[in-house]
Structures are given as C-alpha cells and as structure tokens.
Design a protein around this motif. Structure first.
Motif, mmCIF file in Angstrom:
data_model
loop_
_atom_site.group_PDB
_atom_site.id
_atom_site.type_symbol
_atom_site.label_atom_id
_atom_site.label_comp_id
_atom_site.label_asym_id
_atom_site.label_seq_id
_atom_site.Cartn_x
_atom_site.Cartn_y
_atom_site.Cartn_z
ATOM 1 N N VAL A 379 -2.116 6.295 2.398
ATOM 2 C CA VAL A 379 -1.521 5.283 1.818
ATOM 3 C C VAL A 379 -1.106 4.484 3.522
ATOM 4 C CG1 VAL A 379 0.853 4.465 0.928
ATOM 5 C CG2 VAL A 379 -0.191 6.635 0.339
ATOM 6 N N PRO A 380 -1.721 3.532 3.580
ATOM 7 C CA PRO A 380 -1.611 2.795 4.922
ATOM 8 C C PRO A 380 -0.239 1.782 4.884
ATOM 9 C CG PRO A 380 -3.846 2.072 3.794
ATOM 10 C CD PRO A 380 -2.884 2.809 2.847
ATOM 11 N N PRO A 381 0.172 1.649 6.125
ATOM 12 C CA PRO A 381 1.667 0.948 6.155
ATOM 13 C C PRO A 381 1.689 -0.502 5.244
ATOM 14 C CG PRO A 381 0.923 1.563 8.363
ATOM 15 C CD PRO A 381 -0.478 2.013 7.527
ATOM 16 N N GLY A 382 2.799 -0.535 4.849
ATOM 17 C CA GLY A 382 2.918 -1.743 3.999
ATOM 18 C C GLY A 382 2.363 -1.676 2.435
ATOM 19 N N VAL A 432 11.742 8.104 5.621
ATOM 20 C CA VAL A 432 11.056 8.253 4.189
ATOM 21 C C VAL A 432 12.195 8.328 3.220
ATOM 22 C CG1 VAL A 432 9.318 9.028 2.408
ATOM 23 C CG2 VAL A 432 8.775 9.116 4.576
ATOM 24 N N ALA A 433 12.402 7.620 2.083
ATOM 25 C CA ALA A 433 13.456 7.850 1.321
ATOM 26 C C ALA A 433 13.112 8.026 -0.117
ATOM 27 C CB ALA A 433 14.582 6.861 1.292
ATOM 28 N N HIS A 512 11.400 2.654 6.327
ATOM 29 C CA HIS A 512 10.112 2.055 6.343
ATOM 30 C C HIS A 512 9.217 2.427 5.219
ATOM 31 C CE1 HIS A 512 7.701 5.294 7.911
ATOM 32 N NE2 HIS A 512 8.404 5.601 9.074
ATOM 33 N N THR A 513 9.417 3.506 4.414
ATOM 34 C CA THR A 513 8.670 4.134 3.198
ATOM 35 C C THR A 513 9.634 4.643 2.296
ATOM 36 O OG1 THR A 513 6.514 4.985 4.742
ATOM 37 C CG2 THR A 513 7.011 5.744 2.770
ATOM 38 N N THR A 543 6.264 0.278 3.062
ATOM 39 C CA THR A 543 5.225 1.327 2.367
ATOM 40 C C THR A 543 6.350 1.599 1.107
ATOM 41 O OG1 THR A 543 4.186 1.901 4.050
ATOM 42 C CG2 THR A 543 3.962 3.287 2.079
ATOM 43 N N VAL A 544 5.725 1.059 -0.230
ATOM 44 C CA VAL A 544 6.613 1.890 -1.381
ATOM 45 C C VAL A 544 5.447 2.467 -2.431
ATOM 46 C CG1 VAL A 544 7.728 0.871 -3.267
ATOM 47 C CG2 VAL A 544 7.753 -0.363 -1.079
ATOM 48 N N ILE A 545 6.093 3.910 -2.651
ATOM 49 C CA ILE A 545 5.260 4.622 -3.730
ATOM 50 C C ILE A 545 5.880 4.747 -4.878
ATOM 51 C CG2 ILE A 545 4.152 6.786 -4.025
ATOM 52 C CD1 ILE A 545 4.166 7.021 -0.944
#
Length: 593
Positions: A379-382, A432-433, A512-513, A543-545
């Motif tokens: 998962v690349p940044p952004g 990461v959250a 940021h993620t 970065t959003v998953i």
C-alpha cells in the motif's frame, strides 16, 4: 473432618475463556509488597497510633491489678482518686487514638483501592491492542467494576484492620510476658488447636471461594442471556432447555456456597474454643501459681484481663483473613494483567517512510486454524485501498493486521520498512489508526470527549473537526455547545452521533494511515455517503484502507483487493475488476442491480 472433599463439579469450567489471566500467588504477593512499600508512611502512622491506643487500653487492667493487689496485701487506704484520674486519662487517650486509627485506616484503604484501580487501567491500556481485542470489553469491565467492588471492603477495612489487630495482639502478648510471664503458657497451649484448623481451612477456602464466584458468574450469565434473547428463545421453543440450564447453574453455585459455608461452620467454633481455652488456662495456671506463692493475685488479675482482651484482636485477624479469601480471587484477577507480556516493542524502532506492506502473512485466532493464508499486499503512501469480499473472508482480520492490532503468525507487516510488531503500541498509534463501528462517548463535556485525541487542540480546531464529519450542526444546537454534558446520566447521543464524535477524534489525531472498518455503518446510506465525501477532503493525501461493506466505498478507491477464504484473489481498480468479470464484477452487479 480433614478428609472432606469439595463438590466434584467445578462451575469455573463453565466460564467463557479469556485471554486475560488470573495472577498466581507469587504475582499477588509481589504486588501487595509493592503496595505496602508505596504506602509505608500510612502504615507507619496507622501502627503508631494503634500502638498508643493499645497501650492506653492496657492501663485499666494494670490499675485494677494494682488495686486488687493492694487489697490482698491488707491496705486500708486506697488512692482511688489518682487511680480513677489515670483511668479516665487512659480512656480519653484510647478513644482519641482509636478514632484516629479508624480514620487513618479508612483513608489508607481508599488510597490503596485507588492505586489498584489506576494500576489496572494503566496496565490494561498499555497492553498490546490485540490482547484487548480478544479479551473484549466484557472481561475488562467485569474486572474493573465487579472485582473492584468485591475488593473495596477488603481494601477499606480488612487490610487496615488486620494491621491494627496484629499490633494489638503483639502488644497484649508483650504485656502478659512483662506482667505475668507464666500466663503466656495458657496462650501457647491453646495455639495448636487453632493452628491446625486454620491451616486446614485456608488450604481449602481459596479454591472454594474462587469456584463460588465462578458459579455466581455462570448463573448471572445464563440468566442475562435468557432475558436478552427472550424472543429468540420463545420463537425456537427453548424455554425448557434454558430453565434446565439455569437450574443446573444454580445447583452448581449453591453446592459451592454450601461448601464454603460448611468450612466456616468449622472455623468459627474453633475460634470460640480457642478463646475459652485461653481464658480457662489463664485462670487455672494463674490460680495454681498464686496458691503456690509464685505469682501475686494482682499479677493474675492483670494477666487475666489482658488475656481477655486478646479475644478481640485474634478474632479480628481470623475474621478478616476469611474476608480476604473472597477478595483474593478478585485481586488475582485484577493483578493478572501484570502477567501478560506487554509485547513490548522497541521505542527506537522508527519507520523510514509511510509505505505499508504485508509479506506472506499467515494469521489465525486459534492454534492450527489460520484465517489468512500467505497474504501479500503493498500500500503506497496516499493510496485509498478498499478490501471487499464475502462475510467471513478475512477482510477485518487483514485490516487489523495492517493497523498493528494483531501480529502475524508468520510473515511480516511493515510500515516504512519497520515491522509493526517491533514497534511500541504508542508508536504504532501515532502512525496508524483503526476506526470501526464500536464507539464510546465518555461521561462529561463533549469538549473533553474530543480532546482525548489531542489535549492541546483549540476550540477552532475542535469545531473544524466536527465540521469535517458533518457534526457541527447538531453540536451548535446543543444547550451549551462544546461544554454540554454527554453520556450516561446526561445528554444521550445517538449511535450515529457517537460515530461522528469518534470520526472527529480521528481528524484531530491526524494519523497518516487510517484503517476504516464499517466506520459509517450506523448512518443511513445517504448520510453515510455524504459523510464519506466530506471526509475524503479531510483525508486527502493520507493512506486509507477501507473495509468496504458498501460497494460505493470500493468504487471511490484507488485500488480494490478482493479477499476470499483468507486470500487476495483480485487486485486492481474498480474499472479494471469490473472489466475482468471476476468475483468483484459479480459483487458489483448483485449490489448495483
């Protein structure tokens, strides 16, 4: 008596398993030593004040013994005014210091109880997130509420009272040795009977009380489940089965209740027998010594009165030790979190970048049963990544691994080249959250609920975070705005509003993620869609998953990963996967019509 065995069935076996352990005796002892060390000043004050009170209580027997001896010696004039004055002064001192002892004992107990609560909460918060996830909120709440309640009496009263009683006993025995040494034989001769029964009792009582507590928990659990699922039970005609289950739980619980009651019916009469033997021995031995001229009648009087005073402290020690047997189970459960490895992590491990990757990851909740099989994903940044797939495919599990909640059984999950499992929990949370559908609104001002994410946030930033999640409208309408009291007993917010508060915290925390698992599930589809579009502006560049249960979330993503049976079977953009005509295309057609 010694051969009697407890019930053959153990209701503790009916409890749901938990990953939070119950502490062993070494851990409990070490914790109690640490607690005494922390509060040594309070214990010293308690012991000092109690010593003065006990010495004052011994003045009366000493003075009375002197009067009796004077009469026995044929004295015709007694200085009763002086005797009464000294006795009155001793009573005043005793009353003052007894009150001080009770006050300082209560304060000491409250402080130890507060420390215990804080230690448990601090240690629990510091545990690896995966441990807390697996334990669930039920076990944590049961420990911090039910077990603390059970311990409150022991901490407030038992520990201080035992400390008082021990000092009391030692000083009274010392007084007997000083005033009438032979009478100590009467005390010593009665000890073996008490010692044998106490050893027998305290070897059996902890297990009995532990099983009794487990049995009560099983009864409460069965009844609560029956009430909560009443409609389902009626629909499936399970009434008889649930009644039989409840009856069985009650039978097991009452069996242990009867067992522990039976233990006490042997202990308490033995204590009374000890007191009777001690007093009888003092009078018999003392009488012989007086008749033989080896002891004065005044010494016998003083010694007998001091022996009678022993009844209270010895009874206190044994009574409160019995109470501590019940409390010991709860203390072991609370201290048990100290036996969990903190998973540690190295504070010096820092990610060098924001690339998130899973490499040949395997993971399972139960040994020998993996949920994820050889999963690899970059998962690349952004990037906005959507995880889709049927229920039970492993989407949420993969999301939790990428959020650092769990560590893989094999393989690696890295952030900026550093393994998430090698970082401290605090370091992971900075980067990461995870946000899911379970959100809690704490009792207190709404402002404080938001400041949990960032304690230095200004009002302007708080309002901006609320606006980002479309919550500013209903917050502005509150009677006191950000200062409105919310939560249980105050203004109740709806599940959807609670979810917005949680998302506003996320905006303030600024990781940021993000891993979003049903983060908008409590909103209706139209409101959820509007909120996601609002959030998209806030989450720009992050970065959003997203674990996508609504496929419009997948439609907006940069990359979609289809998870089936614990494996990633398809990876690509929405258009690419629809054109491929695979599993995602079938999901899209069935959802979109």
């Amino acid at each position: 008596m010694i051969g009697v065995e407890p019930p053959q069935y153990d209701p503790a076996s009916t409890e749901h398993a938990t990953t939070l352990p119950v502490a062993g005796r070494p851990t409990v002892r070490a914790y109690m030593k640490d607690m005494v060390r922390r509060h040594r000043r309070g214990f010293l004050v308690l012991v000092g004040a109690n010593s003065i009170a006990v010495v004052a209580s011994m003045v009366g027997p000493y003075l009375l013994g002197g009067v009796v001896q004077d009469l026995a010696d044929g004295a015709r004039e007694l200085d009763l005014e002086r005797t009464v004055a000294l006795f009155a002064l001793a009573l005043v001192l005793q009353a003052f210091f007894v009150r001080l002892v009770r006050l300082r004992g209560a304060v000491l107990g409250e402080r130890m109880l507060a420390d215990l609560r804080e230690d448990f909460l601090v240690r629990s918060v510091g545990l690896p997130p995966g441990v807390l996830e697996r334990a669930g909120t039920g076990d944590l709440l049961a420990r911090v509420n039910t077990d603390v309640d059970r311990l409150s009496k022991a901490m407030r009263e038992a520990v201080p009272q035992i400390s008082i009683a021990v000092v009391w006993t030692v000083l009274l025995l010392t007084g007997i040795v000083v005033v009438a040494p032979p009478l100590i034989l009467a005390v010593v001769l009665a000890v073996p009977i008490l010692l044998v029964v106490c050893v027998w009792y305290f070897r059996r009582a902890p297990a009995g009380y532990r099983s009794e507590s487990a049995g009560y928990a099983a009864v409460a659990g069965a009844l609560a489940e029956t009430v909560d699922a009443g409609r389902t039970i009626e629909a499936h005609r399970l009434e008889r089965a649930r009644v039989e289950l409840s009856d069985r739980r009650v039978k097991e619980w009452t069996a242990w209740e009867n067992y522990t009651l039976w233990l006490r019916t042997l202990l308490l009469p033995t204590i009374n027998l000890y007191h009777a033997l001690t007093l009888s021995g003092v009078l018999l031995i003392g009488g012989v010594f007086v008749l033989e001229g080896w002891m004065s009648v005044g010494q016998l009087t003083t010694g007998a009165l001091l022996g009678q005073l022993l009844v209270e402290p010895v009874g206190m020690i044994l009574r409160w030790l019995d109470e501590l047997q019940v409390a010991q189970v709860s203390l072991a459960r609370l201290v048990g979190v100290r036996e969990i490895e903190d998973g540690g992590g190295d504070a010096s491990v820092l990610p060098e970048g924001r690339d998130l990757a899973a490499d040949r990851v395997r993971f399972g909740y139960l040994e020998g049963s993996d949920v994820l099989h050889e999963v690899s994903l970059g998962v690349p940044p952004g990037t906005r990544l959507a995880l889709v797939g049927p229920s039970g495919a492993g989407k949420s599990t993969l999301g939790r691994l990428l959020a650092g909640i769990y560590a893989p059984r094999t393989g690696r999950v890295t952030l900026g080249g550093a393994q998430l499992s090698g970082m401290t929990a605090e370091r992971v949370r900075e980067q990461v959250a995870l946000v899911n559908q379970e959100h809690h609104v704490f009792v207190g001002p709404l402002r404080d609920n938001l400041l949990l994410a960032r304690s230095d946030a200004t009002d302007a930033e708080l309002w901006a975070s609320l606006a980002a999640v479309d919550a500013h409208g209903w917050v502005e309408a509150l009677p006191e705005g950000l200062d409105t009291e919310v939560g249980s007993g105050a203004l109740e917010v709806s599940p959807a509003q609670a979810q917005q508060v949680a998302l506003a915290r996320l905006v303030l925390a600024d990781p940021h993620t993000l891993v979003l698992d049903e983060a908008t599930s409590l909103l209706d589809p139209r409101a959820a869609r509007h909120l996601e579009r609002s959030l998209s502006r806030v989450l720009e560049g992050r970065t959003v998953i997203a674990i996508a249960h609504r496929l419009h979330t997948a439609h907006d993503a940069d990359v979609i990963a289809v998870v089936e049976d614990g494996r990633i079977t398809e990876l690509g953009s929405h258009d690419e996967l629809v054109a491929a005509g695979g599993a995602y295309a079938a999901l899209w057609r069935s959802w979109h019509g």
